[in-house]
Design a protein around this motif. Structure first.
Motif, PDB file in Angstrom:
ATOM      1  N   ASP A  53       0.921  -1.123   0.053  1.00 47.79           N
ATOM      2  CA  ASP A  53      -0.001  -0.137  -0.123  1.00 47.79           C
ATOM      3  C   ASP A  53       0.964   1.284  -0.091  1.00 47.79           C
ATOM      4  N   SER A  80      -8.171   2.637  -5.924  1.00 42.91           N
ATOM      5  CA  SER A  80      -6.801   2.319  -5.900  1.00 42.91           C
ATOM      6  C   SER A  80      -6.322   2.416  -7.210  1.00 42.91           C
ATOM      7  N   ALA A  88      -9.233   1.492  -9.394  1.00 46.56           N
ATOM      8  CA  ALA A  88     -10.500   0.455  -9.089  1.00 46.56           C
ATOM      9  C   ALA A  88     -11.279   1.194  -8.041  1.00 46.56           C
ATOM     10  N   VAL A 116     -13.927  -0.749  -6.788  1.00 47.51           N
ATOM     11  CA  VAL A 116     -14.470  -2.122  -6.246  1.00 47.51           C
ATOM     12  C   VAL A 116     -13.519  -3.154  -6.385  1.00 47.51           C
ATOM     13  N   GLU A 117     -13.538  -4.299  -5.876  1.00 46.19           N
ATOM     14  CA  GLU A 117     -12.519  -5.256  -6.146  1.00 46.19           C
ATOM     15  C   GLU A 117     -12.659  -6.044  -7.367  1.00 46.19           C
ATOM     16  N   LYS A 118     -13.821  -5.900  -7.914  1.00 45.80           N
ATOM     17  CA  LYS A 118     -13.916  -6.610  -9.408  1.00 45.80           C
ATOM     18  C   LYS A 118     -13.448  -5.695 -10.440  1.00 45.80           C
ATOM     19  N   GLU A 119     -13.050  -4.466 -10.179  1.00 45.38           N
ATOM     20  CA  GLU A 119     -12.570  -3.575 -11.068  1.00 45.38           C
ATOM     21  C   GLU A 119     -10.702  -3.762 -11.159  1.00 45.38           C
ATOM     22  N   TYR A 120     -10.407  -4.555 -10.181  1.00 40.74           N
ATOM     23  CA  TYR A 120      -8.839  -4.575 -10.051  1.00 40.74           C
ATOM     24  C   TYR A 120      -8.385  -5.418 -11.327  1.00 40.74           C
ATOM     25  N   LYS A 123      -4.221  -8.273  -8.928  1.00 43.84           N
ATOM     26  CA  LYS A 123      -4.716  -9.553  -8.725  1.00 43.84           C
ATOM     27  C   LYS A 123      -3.613 -10.759  -8.621  1.00 43.84           C
ATOM     28  N   GLU A 166      -0.112  -0.439  -4.678  1.00 42.56           N
ATOM     29  CA  GLU A 166      -1.225   0.017  -5.170  1.00 42.56           C
ATOM     30  C   GLU A 166      -1.299   1.361  -4.534  1.00 42.56           C
ATOM     31  N   ASN A 211      -3.377   4.485  -2.916  1.00 45.81           N
ATOM     32  CA  ASN A 211      -4.638   4.569  -2.232  1.00 45.81           C
ATOM     33  C   ASN A 211      -5.054   6.193  -2.368  1.00 45.81           C
TER      34      ASN A 211
END
Length: 313
Positions: A115, A197, A206, A208-212, A217, A224, A226
């Motif tokens: 981070d 992120s 991103a 949300v997590e699905k946009e990573y 991943k 990342e 922040n």
């Protein structure tokens, strides 16, 4: 199968409430109130109930440019000062992102979780930790995990890091307080929500997590970045993600803390080259600490319930 009933009214109206005089007019009610009041103990916190400490809780990305022992800017092999900063960029999909740029080819400071926190973000958000809970091992989702409170925070522009002043409940958590006081427990770890992120490799942003992206991943990137911090808590932990996030010293009493601040003001006034900005900052710091402590400990002069009922009966 059974229903669960809770003894809580969600439709509370002032018309349903009795005045103290009305309630105590009933001898049975008055008798119960007085009996209960005699059993009550004052629960207001006292200064001696808390262990006060100062800790560095996190570093900004730009902290990599600074010697963390001296506060002086580092130099490269050519003797030039290290340089690095974040610049706004626009991605091919039209989204705006940020990119770390360094003429010295130095990477931004990151913690062990990868981070990265830009200095601008910490300057904006660090004060939001004030009033947040001091926890053990990030157990902030219930009151059982709370061990104290964050009284104050400060962003140090020289070393580019965030400091926090905390109060640990030593009365109820004496074992933990003893470990902190003796230096057995020294690591802290902040907790914060993040709005965005940014991948340091492809600069994908991103929310949300699905946009990573695949880089994040697979952890094939450097880290990342922040953005948009919303602080949650500060925790006492065994091993913190930021190796420099440590408790620096324990303050025996808040009176000592205030006295030291005042001594620094007197020192500046007595010397040459008075810095008005530092004077004002120190004075404000003293005032803020006193106000926050008064709020934390203000019930010292509050009457007990028994005394209040005694006046009414």
């Amino acid at each position: 199968m059974s229903f669960v009933k809770l003894g809580e009214s969600f439709d509370l109206k002032t018309s349903n409430l009795l005045t103290p005089q009305q309630a105590l007019a009933d001898e049975k009610i008055a008798e119960r109130f007085v009996k209960l009041a005699k059993q009550l103990k004052r629960v207001s916190p006292k200064a001696s109930d808390f262990l006060y400490g100062h800790a560095v809780i996190m570093h900004s990305a730009e902290a990599v440019l600074v010697d963390q022992d001296t506060g002086e800017f580092k130099k490269d092999s050519k003797g030039e000062l290290l340089k690095g900063c974040f610049l706004p960029i626009k991605l091919k999909n039209g989204k705006e992102s940020v990119k770390w740029v360094s003429e010295s080819n130095v990477k931004p400071y990151k913690n062990h979780n990868g981070d990265i926190f830009p200095e601008a973000e910490l300057i904006k958000a660090h004060k939001l930790w004030i009033g947040k809970p001091l926890c053990k091992d990030h157990k902030s989702d219930s009151v059982d995990g709370i061990r104290g409170i964050i009284i104050d925070t400060y962003y140090d522009p020289k070393f580019k890091r965030v400091h926090a002043l905390f109060a640990l409940d030593r009365k109820n958590y004496s074992d933990l307080a003893r470990k902190v006081e003796t230096g057995y427990a020294t690591s802290v770890s902040m907790g914060t929500a993040v709005a965005q992120s940014v991948c340091t490799e492809c600069y994908n942003i991103a929310t949300v997590e699905k946009e990573y992206c695949h880089c994040v991943k697979s952890r094939s990137n450097y880290g990342e970045v922040n953005l948009g911090l919303n602080p949650i808590e500060l925790s006492l932990v065994v091993n913190g993600a930021d190796p420099g996030a440590k408790i620096r010293h324990i303050i025996a009493s808040m009176n000592d803390y205030v006295v030291k601040k005042q001594a620094r003001i007197d020192e500046i006034k007595a010397g040459h080259g008075v810095n008005p900005a530092e004077l004002q900052q120190l004075a404000d710091s003293i005032n803020e600490i006193q106000v926050k402590l008064n709020n934390l400990l203000k019930s010292a002069s509050v009457k007990t319930a028994a005394e209040d009922l005694g006046e009414l009966v």
